[in-house]
Design a protein around this motif. Sequence first.
Motif, PDB file in Angstrom:
ATOM      1  N   VAL A 152     -22.307  11.183 -38.237  1.00  9.16           N
ATOM      2  CA  VAL A 152     -21.568  10.577 -39.345  1.00  9.16           C
ATOM      3  C   VAL A 152     -22.491  10.401 -40.538  1.00  9.16           C
ATOM      4  O   VAL A 152     -23.570   9.821 -40.427  1.00  9.16           O
ATOM      5  CB  VAL A 152     -20.965   9.222 -38.916  1.00  9.16           C
ATOM      6  N   ASN A 153     -22.081  10.906 -41.695  1.00  7.23           N
ATOM      7  CA  ASN A 153     -22.854  10.770 -42.920  1.00  7.23           C
ATOM      8  C   ASN A 153     -22.384   9.619 -43.795  1.00  7.23           C
ATOM      9  O   ASN A 153     -23.177   9.000 -44.483  1.00  7.23           O
ATOM     10  CB  ASN A 153     -22.788  12.063 -43.744  1.00  7.23           C
ATOM     11  N   ASP A 154     -21.067   9.360 -43.783  1.00  8.34           N
ATOM     12  CA  ASP A 154     -20.528   8.349 -44.693  1.00  8.34           C
ATOM     13  C   ASP A 154     -19.236   7.782 -44.114  1.00  8.34           C
ATOM     14  O   ASP A 154     -18.470   8.501 -43.462  1.00  8.34           O
ATOM     15  CB  ASP A 154     -20.256   8.977 -46.067  1.00  8.34           C
ATOM     16  N   VAL A 155     -19.002   6.500 -44.374  1.00  5.88           N
ATOM     17  CA  VAL A 155     -17.769   5.833 -43.957  1.00  5.88           C
ATOM     18  C   VAL A 155     -17.217   5.095 -45.159  1.00  5.88           C
ATOM     19  O   VAL A 155     -17.958   4.408 -45.868  1.00  5.88           O
ATOM     20  CB  VAL A 155     -18.035   4.817 -42.820  1.00  5.88           C
ATOM     21  N   SER A 156     -15.936   5.261 -45.421  1.00  9.65           N
ATOM     22  CA  SER A 156     -15.293   4.523 -46.501  1.00  9.65           C
ATOM     23  C   SER A 156     -13.906   4.084 -46.045  1.00  9.65           C
ATOM     24  O   SER A 156     -13.362   4.602 -45.074  1.00  9.65           O
ATOM     25  CB  SER A 156     -15.190   5.385 -47.775  1.00  9.65           C
ATOM     26  N   SER A 157     -13.355   3.109 -46.747  1.00  8.93           N
ATOM     27  CA  SER A 157     -12.015   2.634 -46.413  1.00  8.93           C
ATOM     28  C   SER A 157     -11.172   2.575 -47.673  1.00  8.93           C
ATOM     29  O   SER A 157     -11.686   2.383 -48.775  1.00  8.93           O
ATOM     30  CB  SER A 157     -12.078   1.258 -45.736  1.00  8.93           C
ATOM     31  N   GLU A 158      -9.881   2.762 -47.481  1.00  9.41           N
ATOM     32  CA  GLU A 158      -8.915   2.726 -48.582  1.00  9.41           C
ATOM     33  C   GLU A 158      -7.770   1.801 -48.191  1.00  9.41           C
ATOM     34  O   GLU A 158      -7.305   1.839 -47.050  1.00  9.41           O
ATOM     35  CB  GLU A 158      -8.367   4.130 -48.859  1.00  9.41           C
ATOM     36  N   VAL A 184     -13.585  -2.992 -39.494  1.00  6.10           N
ATOM     37  CA  VAL A 184     -13.971  -1.778 -38.768  1.00  6.10           C
ATOM     38  C   VAL A 184     -15.007  -0.997 -39.576  1.00  6.10           C
ATOM     39  O   VAL A 184     -16.007  -0.526 -39.030  1.00  6.10           O
ATOM     40  CB  VAL A 184     -12.736  -0.903 -38.462  1.00  6.10           C
ATOM     41  N   HIS A 185     -14.788  -0.901 -40.879  1.00  7.05           N
ATOM     42  CA  HIS A 185     -15.716  -0.210 -41.774  1.00  7.05           C
ATOM     43  C   HIS A 185     -17.100  -0.856 -41.692  1.00  7.05           C
ATOM     44  O   HIS A 185     -18.123  -0.170 -41.519  1.00  7.05           O
ATOM     45  CB  HIS A 185     -15.156  -0.266 -43.192  1.00  7.05           C
ATOM     46  N   GLN A 186     -17.158  -2.188 -41.809  1.00  5.50           N
ATOM     47  CA  GLN A 186     -18.436  -2.899 -41.772  1.00  5.50           C
ATOM     48  C   GLN A 186     -19.127  -2.737 -40.422  1.00  5.50           C
ATOM     49  O   GLN A 186     -20.335  -2.509 -40.347  1.00  5.50           O
ATOM     50  CB  GLN A 186     -18.227  -4.382 -42.083  1.00  5.50           C
ATOM     51  N   THR A 187     -18.364  -2.842 -39.342  1.00  7.76           N
ATOM     52  CA  THR A 187     -18.941  -2.710 -38.004  1.00  7.76           C
ATOM     53  C   THR A 187     -19.519  -1.318 -37.793  1.00  7.76           C
ATOM     54  O   THR A 187     -20.620  -1.151 -37.259  1.00  7.76           O
ATOM     55  CB  THR A 187     -17.870  -3.009 -36.931  1.00  7.76           C
ATOM     56  N   MET A 188     -18.790  -0.309 -38.234  1.00  5.36           N
ATOM     57  CA  MET A 188     -19.275   1.064 -38.077  1.00  5.36           C
ATOM     58  C   MET A 188     -20.530   1.284 -38.928  1.00  5.36           C
ATOM     59  O   MET A 188     -21.485   1.933 -38.477  1.00  5.36           O
ATOM     60  CB  MET A 188     -18.176   2.049 -38.454  1.00  5.36           C
ATOM     61  N   THR A 189     -20.551   0.739 -40.135  1.00 12.02           N
ATOM     62  CA  THR A 189     -21.729   0.848 -40.991  1.00 12.02           C
ATOM     63  C   THR A 189     -22.933   0.181 -40.340  1.00 12.02           C
ATOM     64  O   THR A 189     -24.045   0.728 -40.349  1.00 12.02           O
ATOM     65  CB  THR A 189     -21.445   0.223 -42.369  1.00 12.02           C
ATOM     66  N   ASP A 190     -22.712  -1.002 -39.753  1.00 11.33           N
ATOM     67  CA  ASP A 190     -23.808  -1.688 -39.064  1.00 11.33           C
ATOM     68  C   ASP A 190     -24.341  -0.851 -37.909  1.00 11.33           C
ATOM     69  O   ASP A 190     -25.563  -0.771 -37.700  1.00 11.33           O
ATOM     70  CB  ASP A 190     -23.344  -3.048 -38.534  1.00 11.33           C
ATOM     71  N   LEU A 191     -23.456  -0.228 -37.144  1.00  8.99           N
ATOM     72  CA  LEU A 191     -23.895   0.627 -36.035  1.00  8.99           C
ATOM     73  C   LEU A 191     -24.681   1.824 -36.551  1.00  8.99           C
ATOM     74  O   LEU A 191     -25.687   2.221 -35.958  1.00  8.99           O
ATOM     75  CB  LEU A 191     -22.693   1.105 -35.223  1.00  8.99           C
ATOM     76  N   LEU A 192     -24.213   2.416 -37.657  1.00  6.08           N
ATOM     77  CA  LEU A 192     -24.914   3.576 -38.211  1.00  6.08           C
ATOM     78  C   LEU A 192     -26.297   3.192 -38.710  1.00  6.08           C
ATOM     79  O   LEU A 192     -27.277   3.903 -38.468  1.00  6.08           O
ATOM     80  CB  LEU A 192     -24.089   4.189 -39.347  1.00  6.08           C
TER      81      LEU A 192
END
Length: 195
Positions: A108-114, A149-157
Amino acid sequence: MGLPAKLLGADEQEVLHTRTHGKALVLPGAAFVLVGAGVGAGAALIPGSARPVGQLAILAVGLLLVVWWSLIPFLRWRTTTYTLTTRRLVTRSGILNRRSHDLPLSRVNDVSSERGLTDRLFGCGTLVVQTAAEGGTIVLVDVPEVEHVHQTMTDLLLGGRDSSWPDQSWSDQSGSGQHGSGSYWSEQAWPDPRG
């Protein structure tokens, strides 16, 4: 219930497990009520000379419409899940034929939410995941509590790429330290990301 333990790798833990937001059931629910009312009214209006064959025909059509407009969308919602573990993002779907897609977090390179207006009203949104593959974009729609979910995934990354984990695990806005809310999230304790 999330992924079975036998599908988790060594030292892999489930962090989040959810299905798409329940707003997907609003139209199927309304269709169920309308079809039921239509079948009742149609059966009552059948002339006596056409009974009971006419009533059975209306009932058969009503059952087909309920299956098509209500039952199949419900089963589709029920069988579509998103699971985030300490190593990967897993999507599963399919009523008869199960489809599963595993995306290692290392790709995963990037995560964003809309979040549109209706998404904000319902408390959900769209999660967009950019992968290392060329043109690799995964779009997860109607994710409950998408910002969490976005924040949690970013923290894991970030945790997988460096060792600078925050001093405290995620806590909700009330400061109570509870992880997740509502019936969307698994009821297990969240793993400490530092190991």
